[in-house]
Enzyme design. Structure first.
Site, PDB file in Angstrom:
ATOM      1  N   LYS A 225     -48.362  10.161 -26.299  1.00  0.00           N
ATOM      2  CA  LYS A 225     -47.471  10.829 -25.343  1.00  0.00           C
ATOM      3  C   LYS A 225     -46.343   9.927 -24.868  1.00  0.00           C
ATOM      4  CE  LYS A 225     -50.330  14.701 -24.071  1.00  0.00           C
ATOM      5  NZ  LYS A 225     -51.034  15.460 -23.028  1.00  0.00           N
ATOM      6  N   ARG A 265     -58.867  13.122 -26.436  1.00  0.00           N
ATOM      7  CA  ARG A 265     -58.260  13.945 -27.489  1.00  0.00           C
ATOM      8  C   ARG A 265     -57.162  13.125 -28.167  1.00  0.00           C
ATOM      9  NH1 ARG A 265     -53.774  17.307 -28.027  1.00  0.00           N
ATOM     10  NH2 ARG A 265     -54.105  19.289 -29.127  1.00  0.00           N
TER      11      ARG A 265
END
Length: 286
Positions: A225, A265
């Protein structure tokens, strides 16, 4: 309380003696880090099976990009992308999670063999989602969400990001419980990168214990991210591409595991699978 007890167990899913690793299969042309790579059903199933060989405990299949600025796909297209991949992986014995905001996709994915519904909207995007999950008796990931990101990073203003995310997640959990989802099948996710800037994401990671106070197993989805790109770039440099953030992702996975996360994840599984096993070994030595 020990880390293992804080981690929790999700009814309807296997039990792991450490933080679980959820691998990602994006059946999309436009996801932020790997869009288009696994768009074909055969390639997507093959990739999911590869993630399992690399150490994934679950595989999360999604057919709609949720990156900032992404446009929604219609229901028919999402079903076309997702259901064959879910069916293919489930038929091979893989524990499959379906990443969707649509009740119809969740229902059909569960019928095709999915074991878990991962809804980034926490049931807000589709009013039928909570009742659909409750009727199926499925585990449900409730993520912190403040709306669609088609216009950018919407409503990312916080006076105290940790307190506000905890309070908003608690309200969503209460709504999900009121909708009939069993309390032992609810997982919470702080929603890193969703209506949050880098400093917000880092603050949440620094205070995962506060999220653990919700009394639910915790999923941490930090993989590749933007905040990792900002950290790696430093004050003057350009952020490295998403696919060059996997070592940083593994570092976050180890930190999250050490703080009691139920699962992480990730796109690249091997390094994170190693990281959570090291974290578990350290816990065992205490």
């Amino acid at each position: 309380m020990s880390t293992e007890r804080r981690r929790g167990h999700v009814a309807g899913l296997p039990t792991w003696d450490r933080c679980a690793v959820m691998g990602v299969v994006n059946v999309t042309p436009d996801s932020f880090s790997d869009g288009g790579r696994w768009f074909d059903t055969t390639a997507a199933v093959k990739h999911g099976l590869h993630l399992v060989t690399e150490g994934a405990d679950l595989v999360d299949v999604g057919g709609e990009s949720t990156r900032p600025g992404a446009s929604r796909v219609d229901e028919t297209e999402e079903l076309k992308r997702v259901i064959p991949v879910v069916r293919g992986l489930a038929s091979e014995g893989v524990t499959v999670s379906v990443d969707t905001m649509r009740a119809s996709v969740a229902e059909q994915a569960l019928a095709a063999g999915a074991a878990l519904v991962n809804d980034v909207s926490g049931g807000l995007a589709d009013p039928a989602m909570i009742s659909a999950v409750a009727a199926a008796g499925a585990p449900f990931v409730v993520m912190h969400w403040r709306g669609f990101l088609e216009g950018g990073n919407v409503r990312g203003t916080y006076a105290d990001v940790v307190s506000e995310v905890v309070d908003e997640l608690r309200a969503r959990v209460d709504a999900v419980l009121a909708g009939g989802v069993s309390p032992d099948r609810i997982v919470v996710d702080p929603g890193l990168g969703f209506s949050k800037d880098s400093e917000h994401d880092l603050a949440l990671l620094a205070h995962l214990d506060r999220l653990g106070g919700l009394g639910r197993p915790l999923l941490v989805a930090a993989s590749r991210k933007r905040f990792l790109g900002h950290v790696l770039a430093g004050p003057e440099g350009a952020p490295p591409p998403a696919r060059e953030r996997d070592a940083a992702t593994a570092a976050v996975s180890a930190l999250a595991a050490h703080q009691g996360a139920w699962a992480v994840r990730v796109h690249e599984v091997r390094a994170t699978a190693d990281a959570v096993r090291v974290a578990r070994a350290v816990e065992g030595a205490q």
